[in-house]
Design an enzyme around this catalytic site. Structure first.
Site, mmCIF file in Angstrom:
data_model
loop_
_atom_site.group_PDB
_atom_site.id
_atom_site.type_symbol
_atom_site.label_atom_id
_atom_site.label_comp_id
_atom_site.label_asym_id
_atom_site.label_seq_id
_atom_site.Cartn_x
_atom_site.Cartn_y
_atom_site.Cartn_z
ATOM 1 N N ASP A 1 -11.249 -38.869 4.784
ATOM 2 C CA ASP A 1 -12.480 -38.964 5.552
ATOM 3 C C ASP A 1 -13.447 -39.795 4.701
ATOM 4 O OD1 ASP A 1 -14.550 -38.744 7.361
ATOM 5 O OD2 ASP A 1 -14.233 -36.619 7.738
HETATM 6 C C1 NOJ Z 1 -16.936 -38.627 8.950
HETATM 7 C C2 NOJ Z 1 -16.288 -37.868 10.068
HETATM 8 O O1 NOJ Z 1 -15.964 -36.576 9.628
HETATM 9 C C3 NOJ Z 1 -15.041 -38.551 10.617
HETATM 10 O O2 NOJ Z 1 -14.582 -37.836 11.730
HETATM 11 C C4 NOJ Z 1 -15.345 -39.979 10.949
HETATM 12 O O3 NOJ Z 1 -14.201 -40.594 11.510
HETATM 13 C C5 NOJ Z 1 -15.796 -40.699 9.699
HETATM 14 N N1 NOJ Z 1 -16.995 -40.051 9.169
HETATM 15 C C6 NOJ Z 1 -16.107 -42.151 9.912
HETATM 16 O O4 NOJ Z 1 -17.297 -42.273 10.614
#
Ligand code: NOJ
Length: 886
Positions: free
Chosen positions: A285
């Site tokens: 993530d």
């Molecule tokens: C954090 C989020 O938890 C995730 O779901 C997302 O794809 C990424 N940021 C990128 O924005």
């Protein structure tokens, strides 16, 4: 023009990294019984038949890459260092492009000319697999049309363990099978368009608060999950997604059993890549990577967006990988074969989805709405150019979006068949949730406000509305006599006549922890399960004045209703979930009987929040040590818990009324595969072509900065100054690396694999169909209207087994393709696999059927508490008209 989402949330990332520190806090021990055992090495990909052609091509391409080229495609080039939310490096020499990774689950985020589809929770509520596939295909077409290589969805974790959890609405409901089947239909739909789907977040990301490591400040919470619960609940939808061929998986921010998800060898190497035989790539993530070598050894393949948030402030050009991974390979800390494997996994996924042929490059920017701007907005100085081409990718996707929004609408209560309404009744509409946000439909970044209609939650799972069909405009198109009070406080109204109908619109919102909305930090920590903006009082006051009140709820999850649900004048209650852009006509047509409601609750609605186990509350104590979130309720979440305790919910999981009058007859069950207690042995694991790649430490020159290279400050590159590359090589070539490898570490590939394991999802025998069940559903001849019927199949395990199992568990569902006219019938088919009838045996580490010849009861009906059909696996008999076990 400002940067709509990205740079405004920059402060978050600075905050995260602001406290510079070179050491992690020692982590707290997890409670006994919860372990993340070391699991090394990362099994090579490339041994599953359905990926073999892609691996052959990938190995061929990777074999031609230099060290720096390999490294360059295992990480992003930095936050805001390209058009997309994530942008990998490339290998132009060999025709391997930068890959664009883009949110989010319900549509292409932060851009224009797209469709804002209904959210995952609406999609789950349709209980319509074919429609879920169609939504996925439409989403995939839009990602492809915009030139995004990766769709950062679907989300099946959060699973929905915590009713207050901020991101449950991005997924499909609080049940592993509903998540699994909806997730896998979405993956198939998206990937049939050639887009790489990214199943997220692996695993235990059930809460937003304290989800992230903020090194030197705070550790992410640890989700402590026992082996059986992990397999039977939280891993289940990931296993199904891997089985459906998902190309990519995103690790979560949090830790699992004490070890951070992006470097948890037990989860990534063990469960995902060995047991589930995952052949694609694992990414972090965003800014979740907290180590270089450790994460590589633990099975991470792609660092996103590439920057480190560990020892250095992000956005100044530091990375845990890129040049650092190059150094770690040269000095021998990260074995070359691990780099070969991670690179090959990225390239294989690209081939697997056919992206080597005619895949468009990105034509949009998630950083700005301007046509031209900096190509690398995160850089101090950046070349400029065209960044938005405004390509319209909507096609006719509004049709499927509206269908999902409509089929999700769940009728909870309809006293005296009050609905559908007649257009002759004067309508009085209350609540700001009926109208589009008066300040603009996209006025809050990433939907970080609850103003006007709630069509989606907030955060990276949101998208811009291209337009919004709001309910009040739609109702005014349908009915001439409409009075709208755009307020959440009950206004002074004229004395109603008995024919008047009041519709009250109310909402409950949640989202990602990157924003706080009305004191809710992502999770519904401030509002709990109570309606926002005084919704309960608005309904009560409307009910005191009018004798015919219809309540419409837009919500991310369960809300409590006790203060008004039994009021005599509250005639009907509809949950319209999160409908996206098509909120208006999808609802109006249901209110006026042009379509019957056919949605079913993807979670239970309790009488009181205290009906849930205490362990599913938010963990809310900020602490310098690691917050322990222990899943002591085990398998017993949502209806599994309520049934075990004998606690009646207000509305049960799966509940949803119709204007039609359905009954089930002619049920039958057939045995397809005879079950043994232990599944047939898994197939042997063939050798991987990755093993053929050269695994000796390459010459340091492969890592030198190219001569006279025009470097962009803060862009992440894989190269090292020649003296640093030489020094690293000197260590590696003499075998004098001193990296403190973790306990249990080995670089020798295991032969064979776990007994439960196998290619693409685990032992293929787990998916053998054991039984099929079919039943006829008929709409009564006297019914006022037609409608689509849903059959849900719940399994009750035999009573005399040595495993404690929930009273019933959803295992399959089906919906009629067409609305059944009064008097019409259709046959619905359901199936049960070996895995559906198994439990995870923690001793043998395998799925076992506890009583192969025993009596499993398969309960079929329209809700978890309305199962008038039962079929038995021992006698192969069915009964109709029975009362279910809950
Ligand atoms: C954090 C989020 O938890 C995730 O779901 C997302 O794809 C990424 N940021 C990128 O924005």
């Amino acid at each position: 023009m400002e940067y709509p989402s990205g740079l405004r949330s920059l402060s978050l990332f600075f905050l995260v990294g602001a406290a510079s520190s070179s050491v992690l806090f020692p982590r707290d021990p997890v409670p006994s019984g919860y372990a993340a055992a070391p699991y090394y090495p990362t099994p090579y990909g490339g041994w599953a038949d359905d990926w073999s052609e892609s691996y052959e091509k990938a190995v061929n391409l990777v074999s031609q890459m230099t060290l720096a080229e390999k490294v360059n495609i295992t990480a992003g080039t930095g936050l805001y260092m390209g058009r997309c939310v994530g942008n990998t490096g490339s290998v132009p020499r060999l025709g391997f492009p930068e890959l664009c990774l883009q949110d989010g689950p319900l549509g292409v985020r932060t851009t224009d000319n797209i469709t804002a589809f209904p959210a995952g929770i609406s999609t789950g509520a349709t209980f319509n697999k074919e429609l879920i596939y169609e939504r996925g295909a439409a989403i995939g077409a839009e990602f492809r049309g915009k030139g995004a290589n990766f769709y950062l969805g679907p989300s099946v974790g959060a699973l929905g363990r915590k009713p207050r959890g901020g991101r449950n609405w991005e997924g499909f409901g609080s049940d592993p099978v509903l998540q699994a089947k909806a997730g896998s239909e979405t993956i198939r739909g998206v990937q049939d368009q050639g887009v790489i789907a990214t199943l997220k977040h692996l695993i235990g990301n059930e809460q937003e608060l304290y989800r992230m490591y903020q090194l030197g400040v705070q550790q992410a919470y640890s989700s402590n999950i026992d082996d059986r619960t992990l397999h039977e609940l939280y891993l289940w939808p990931f296993a199904e997604g891997v089985h459906s061929g998902v190309g990519s998986i995103m690790a979560s921010y949090n830790a699992i059993n004490g070890s951070a998800a992006s470097q948890n060898s037990y989860i990534l190497n063990g469960l995902l890549k060995d047991e589930l035989g995952f052949q694609g790539l694992v990414m972090t993530d965003w800014l979740a990577q907290i180590s270089g070598v450790a994460s590589a050894l633990a099975g991470l393949d792609l660092s996103m967006p590439g920057d480190t948030v560990g020892n250095n402030i992000p956005l100044v050009g530091y990375s845990n990988w890129m040049y650092e991974l190059t150094r770690s390979v040269l000095n021998g800390s990260v074995p070359v074969d691990r780099l070969n494997d991670m690179t090959t996994r990225v390239v294989a996924a690209w081939y697997q989805l056919g992206q080597d042929k005619d895949y468009p490059p990105p034509n949009f920017s998630s950083n700005t709405a301007d046509r031209e701007g900096p190509l690398y907005p995160g850089a101090l100085f950046s070349p400029s150019g065209v960044v938005n081409e405004y390509v319209n990718v909507q096609a006719d996707h509004k049709v499927v979006a509206k269908q999902v929004a409509q089929e999700a609408i769940t009728l909870l209560k309809n006293n005296g068949s009050f609905l559908p309404l007649s257009t002759s009744s004067p309508l009085f509409v209350f609540g700001t949730d009926a109208q589009a946000d008066p300040q603009g439909i996209n006025s809050c970044t990433d939907k970080s406000c609850n103003r006007g209609l709630l069509g989606m939650g907030w955060g990276s799972g949101s998208a811009n509305y291209p337009y919004l069909d709001d309910p009040i405009s739609s109702l005014k198109r349908k009915v001439t006599n409409v009075t709208y009070y755009a307020t959440d406080s009950f206004p002074t109204v004229p004395a109603p006549s008995s024919n008047d109908v009041a519709i009250v619109f109310v909402s409950s919102d949640a989202g990602e922890n990157s924003y706080t909305v009305e004191n809710n930090h992502g999770d519904r920590d401030a509002n709990g399960l109570t309606l926002w903006h005084g919704g309960d009082a608005l309904i009560q006051k409307a009910a005191a004045k009018y004798s015919n009140v219809v309540v419409v709820i837009h919500t991310v999850g369960p809300v409590t209703m006790e203060s008004w649900i039994n009021l005599a004048s509250v005639k009907a209650v509809l949950v319209a979930h999160l409908p996206g852009q098509e909120a208006g006509d999808s609802l109006t047509e249901v209110l006026y009987g042009e379509a019957s409601p056919s949605g079913h609750l993807p979670y239970s609605i309790p009488v009181s929040e205290s009906d849930y186990p205490a362990s599913v509350s938010l963990v809310a104590t900020p602490t310098l040590s690691q917050i322990q979130d222990t899943y002591s309720e085990g398998l017993y979440i949502d209806y599994r818990h309520l049934n075990k305790e004998g606690t009646k919910p207000r509305f049960a999981f799966g509940h949803g009324l119709s204007y039609a009058d359905f009954s089930f007859t002619n049920a039958s069950i057939a045995a397809v595969t005879t079950l043994s207690a232990v599944p047939p042995a898994r197939p042997a694991k063939p050798a991987s072509p990755v093993a053929a790649l050269n695994a000796t430490i390459p010459a340091a020159a492969e890592a030198y900065w190219p001569a006279s290279f025009d470097r962009i400050w803060r862009f992440l590159y894989p190269w090292l100054p020649s003296n640093e590359a030489d020094a690293a090589y000197a260590v590696g070539s003499t075998g004098s690396a001193t990296y403190p490898y973790p306990d249990g570490y080995t670089s020798v590939q295991k032969s064979g694999g776990p007994p439960a394991g196998g290619p693409s999802g685990g032992n293929p025998a787990l998916w053998d169909v054991a039984y099929t069940v079919s039943a006829t559903v008929t709409n009564g001849a006297a019914a006022r209207l037609g409608g689509k019927a849903v059959a849900q199949a719940y399994v009750q395990f035999p009573s005399d087994i040595n495993f404690d199992t929930p009273v019933i568990q959803l295992r399959d569902f089906a919906k009629t393709g067409e609305a059944l006219a009064p008097g019409a019938s259709a046959t619905l088919e359901l199936s049960l696999s070996r895995k559906d009838l198994s439990v995870w045996d923690t001793v043998s580490q395998n799925w076992v059927v506890p009583a192969p010849g025993g009596r499993y009861s398969v309960w079929v009906g329209s809700a978890s508490d309305d199962t008038p059909v039962v079929c038995y696996t021992d006698t192969l008999e069915c009964e109709v008209g029975v009362t279910g076990p809950v």
